[in-house]
Structures are given as structure tokens and as C-alpha cells.
Design a protein around this motif. Sequence first.
Motif, mmCIF file in Angstrom:
data_model
loop_
_atom_site.group_PDB
_atom_site.id
_atom_site.type_symbol
_atom_site.label_atom_id
_atom_site.label_comp_id
_atom_site.label_asym_id
_atom_site.label_seq_id
_atom_site.Cartn_x
_atom_site.Cartn_y
_atom_site.Cartn_z
ATOM 1 N N LYS A 1 4.168 6.399 -0.352
ATOM 2 C CA LYS A 1 2.796 6.541 -0.869
ATOM 3 C C LYS A 1 1.923 7.355 0.078
ATOM 4 O O LYS A 1 1.097 8.163 -0.358
ATOM 5 N N PHE A 2 2.121 7.173 1.393
ATOM 6 C CA PHE A 2 1.307 7.871 2.385
ATOM 7 C C PHE A 2 2.037 9.077 2.986
ATOM 8 O O PHE A 2 1.563 9.656 3.970
ATOM 9 N N ASP A 3 3.185 9.411 2.396
ATOM 10 C CA ASP A 3 3.962 10.584 2.808
ATOM 11 C C ASP A 3 4.344 10.516 4.293
ATOM 12 O O ASP A 3 4.295 11.516 5.014
ATOM 13 N N VAL A 4 4.719 9.312 4.737
ATOM 14 C CA VAL A 4 5.209 9.135 6.099
ATOM 15 C C VAL A 4 6.717 8.949 6.036
ATOM 16 O O VAL A 4 7.222 8.062 5.348
ATOM 17 N N LYS A 5 7.435 9.818 6.734
ATOM 18 C CA LYS A 5 8.893 9.757 6.721
ATOM 19 C C LYS A 5 9.400 8.762 7.768
ATOM 20 O O LYS A 5 8.816 8.622 8.842
ATOM 21 N N ALA A 6 10.511 8.109 7.460
ATOM 22 C CA ALA A 6 11.085 7.148 8.397
ATOM 23 C C ALA A 6 11.418 7.816 9.727
ATOM 24 O O ALA A 6 11.201 7.238 10.795
ATOM 25 N N HIS A 7 11.925 9.051 9.672
ATOM 26 C CA HIS A 7 12.311 9.734 10.917
ATOM 27 C C HIS A 7 11.082 10.029 11.781
ATOM 28 O O HIS A 7 11.184 10.107 13.016
ATOM 29 N N GLU A 8 9.904 10.168 11.153
ATOM 30 C CA GLU A 8 8.693 10.388 11.947
ATOM 31 C C GLU A 8 8.340 9.139 12.756
ATOM 32 O O GLU A 8 7.926 9.236 13.917
ATOM 33 N N HIS B 1 2.705 10.385 15.655
ATOM 34 C CA HIS B 1 1.435 9.744 15.315
ATOM 35 C C HIS B 1 0.563 10.767 14.582
ATOM 36 O O HIS B 1 -0.055 11.630 15.187
ATOM 37 N N SER B 2 0.520 10.653 13.263
ATOM 38 C CA SER B 2 -0.183 11.628 12.432
ATOM 39 C C SER B 2 -1.335 10.970 11.681
ATOM 40 O O SER B 2 -1.471 9.740 11.655
ATOM 41 N N ASP B 3 -2.158 11.799 11.044
ATOM 42 C CA ASP B 3 -3.222 11.259 10.193
ATOM 43 C C ASP B 3 -2.637 10.450 9.046
ATOM 44 O O ASP B 3 -3.218 9.450 8.617
ATOM 45 N N ARG B 4 -1.482 10.869 8.553
ATOM 46 C CA ARG B 4 -0.821 10.128 7.471
ATOM 47 C C ARG B 4 -0.374 8.750 7.961
ATOM 48 O O ARG B 4 -0.501 7.752 7.246
ATOM 49 N N PHE B 5 0.123 8.710 9.190
ATOM 50 C CA PHE B 5 0.531 7.431 9.767
ATOM 51 C C PHE B 5 -0.679 6.516 9.937
ATOM 52 O O PHE B 5 -0.608 5.315 9.641
ATOM 53 N N ILE B 6 -1.789 7.064 10.405
ATOM 54 C CA ILE B 6 -3.003 6.267 10.580
ATOM 55 C C ILE B 6 -3.463 5.693 9.243
ATOM 56 O O ILE B 6 -3.846 4.518 9.153
ATOM 57 N N ALA B 7 -3.421 6.500 8.195
ATOM 58 C CA ALA B 7 -3.821 6.026 6.868
ATOM 59 C C ALA B 7 -2.910 4.889 6.401
ATOM 60 O O ALA B 7 -3.373 3.895 5.822
ATOM 61 N N LEU B 8 -1.618 5.041 6.647
ATOM 62 C CA LEU B 8 -0.663 3.990 6.302
ATOM 63 C C LEU B 8 -0.977 2.702 7.060
ATOM 64 O O LEU B 8 -0.969 1.610 6.483
ATOM 65 N N MET B 9 -1.273 2.824 8.330
ATOM 66 C CA MET B 9 -1.553 1.649 9.149
ATOM 67 C C MET B 9 -2.863 0.986 8.756
ATOM 68 O O MET B 9 -2.994 -0.242 8.799
ATOM 69 N N LYS B 10 -3.852 1.776 8.369
ATOM 70 C CA LYS B 10 -5.109 1.184 7.882
ATOM 71 C C LYS B 10 -4.852 0.346 6.640
ATOM 72 O O LYS B 10 -5.417 -0.743 6.481
ATOM 73 N N PHE B 11 -3.993 0.838 5.782
ATOM 74 C CA PHE B 11 -3.624 0.090 4.572
ATOM 75 C C PHE B 11 -2.969 -1.235 4.949
ATOM 76 O O PHE B 11 -3.277 -2.289 4.374
ATOM 77 N N GLN B 12 -2.091 -1.189 5.949
ATOM 78 C CA GLN B 12 -1.415 -2.402 6.389
ATOM 79 C C GLN B 12 -2.392 -3.390 7.031
ATOM 80 O O GLN B 12 -2.307 -4.613 6.808
ATOM 81 N N ILE C 1 -6.044 -3.136 17.880
ATOM 82 C CA ILE C 1 -5.129 -2.103 17.388
ATOM 83 C C ILE C 1 -5.902 -1.082 16.565
ATOM 84 O O ILE C 1 -5.683 0.135 16.685
ATOM 85 N N GLU C 2 -6.816 -1.557 15.733
ATOM 86 C CA GLU C 2 -7.634 -0.653 14.921
ATOM 87 C C GLU C 2 -8.522 0.218 15.805
ATOM 88 O O GLU C 2 -8.632 1.433 15.590
ATOM 89 N N ARG C 3 -9.158 -0.396 16.810
ATOM 90 C CA ARG C 3 -10.035 0.362 17.714
ATOM 91 C C ARG C 3 -9.259 1.410 18.502
ATOM 92 O O ARG C 3 -9.803 2.447 18.876
#
Length: 280
Positions: free
Chosen positions: A184-191, A197-208, A248-250
Motif C-alpha cells: 500500500k505504501f510502496d515499500v519493498k521488503a528488500h528496502e 529510510h525513505s518518505d514512503r517508509f515514514i508514511a508506512l510507520m505513521k500508519f502503524q 519513536i515518532e519524534r
Amino acid sequence: MNPEQYVQDKAAASGSSFYYAFLFLPKPRRAAITAFYAFCREVDDVVDEVSDPGVAATKLAWWRTEVAQSFAAGTPRHPVMQALMPHAAAYGIEARQLNEVIDGCQMDLEQTRYLDFPGLARYCHLVAGVVGEVAARIFGQTDPQTTAYAHKLGLALQLTNILRDVGEDTLRGRIYLPVNELQKFDVKAHEILNRVHSDRFIALMKFQSERAHAAYDEALALLPLADRRAQKPGLMMASIYRTLLREIERDNFQVLNQRVSLTPVRKFWLAWKVQALGRI
């Protein structure tokens, strides 16, 4: 070393936030929860510290036999079970619950990915929800509704653990973030495995993290007023872990290359604040 000292050393050596919540309990309840926590550490260490999956599976099978023998024949062999069994009847600790914790650890041997959140939630229930269920009984549960609170709080705590340990878990080849949510957030397992650490990863983590916060809110809403005082140790854990989640968020979810943690003094202060002031 007697069984009581063994489990005390096991709990203290782990450095877990749970230890700080135990400090405020009356001695009999503290002894029971310390022994139970040591059991959870023992079986979890089998998975985390034994590199050969076959050997780890054999060790977990031994623990199942030990649980069965302890409850059926009353002849525990391991010091953890020797420390735990005197408290089993008083606090309603069942073989089923211990076996479910082992089942959760077994899942770590058999899969390293979860397709969706319901699958991950099942894992969280076994390794954390059931732990919460047993802990609530030891703390002094009087209302059946408190079990639902304990399960939901266990989920919240485990989701926080998962966020904190993303980087460490990759060292064991495990990614607990659901596959369909990575997609959904276009984060690949290999990444994640390569610690990108990408903007996509941050968006995924915010969701979590939003899901984890929702679980904390739902847990607190489920706790009956009649059991709120008795369940203060769980509320201490909620305070400590939710503070960790906010850290973690901060830190903008810098969890791939480091492990965010709270100092022992801060954990103790958060636990004391719940004990003394009733605030989380």
C-alpha cells in the motif's frame, strides 16, 4: 540458586520495562508475575538465541512437555516452572495459556512475514494478548471484562515492540509489518532489509503508529472502573510503552539503524506517576 532467585535474576537481566511495573506489587503477586515473565523470557529466548530452527523446535517441544508435566503431575523440573507452579491455582494460571505463549514463539520459527493485519494480530494475541490475560489475573482481576482490556493492551504493547524493533528484526530475516501494507505504501521488503529510510517508509510507520495508539485508547476504554486500581501495573506498562512510541515518532521513525529506548530513571518515573497519581 533457588527457583525464586533464578526468576528474579532472569527478569532483572532482561532490562524490560515490565520489571518496573512489578516493583509496586505486593510480594505474593510480584513473585507470581516475575515467575511468569521469566517463563515468557525463557521460551522467547529459544527462538531469538538458537540459530538452528530444528534445535529451537526441539527446545520448544521440551517446554510443552515441561508444562504438561508440571500441571498434570505437579513435578516441574525447570526452575522457572518450580517458581511459577506454587502460584498457578491462586491466580488461575492455566497450562493452555502457557502453551499459547509457546505457540506464538513457534510461529517465529515457521514464518517471517505476515500477509495482512489479521494474521499479525493472531501472532500478537499469542505472544502478548495471552500474556496480558495471565498478568491481569495475577494483578487482581475481578471483572470478566478486564480480559478484553488485557488482550487489547497486549496488542498495543506488541505493536509498539514491532515498531521499535524493525531494524533488529531484519537481522533475523523477520519483517512483522504486513505485506499488503508494505504494498500500500510502496515499500519493498528488500528496502527494509537494506535499511533504506525513505518518505514512503515514514508514511508506512505513521500508519502503524496510529494503529498502535488506537489500540491503547481502545484498551483503556475497555478497562472496568472496578479493576482500575488493581490493574495499575498494566497501566504503568501502557504509560511507558506509549511514551516510547511517541519518542519513536519524534525521532521520525529512525528505527532501521538504531533502537529507541527510555532510560531506567524515566521508566521508573512513569511507573511511579501511575502508582501515585493514577495518571498515564
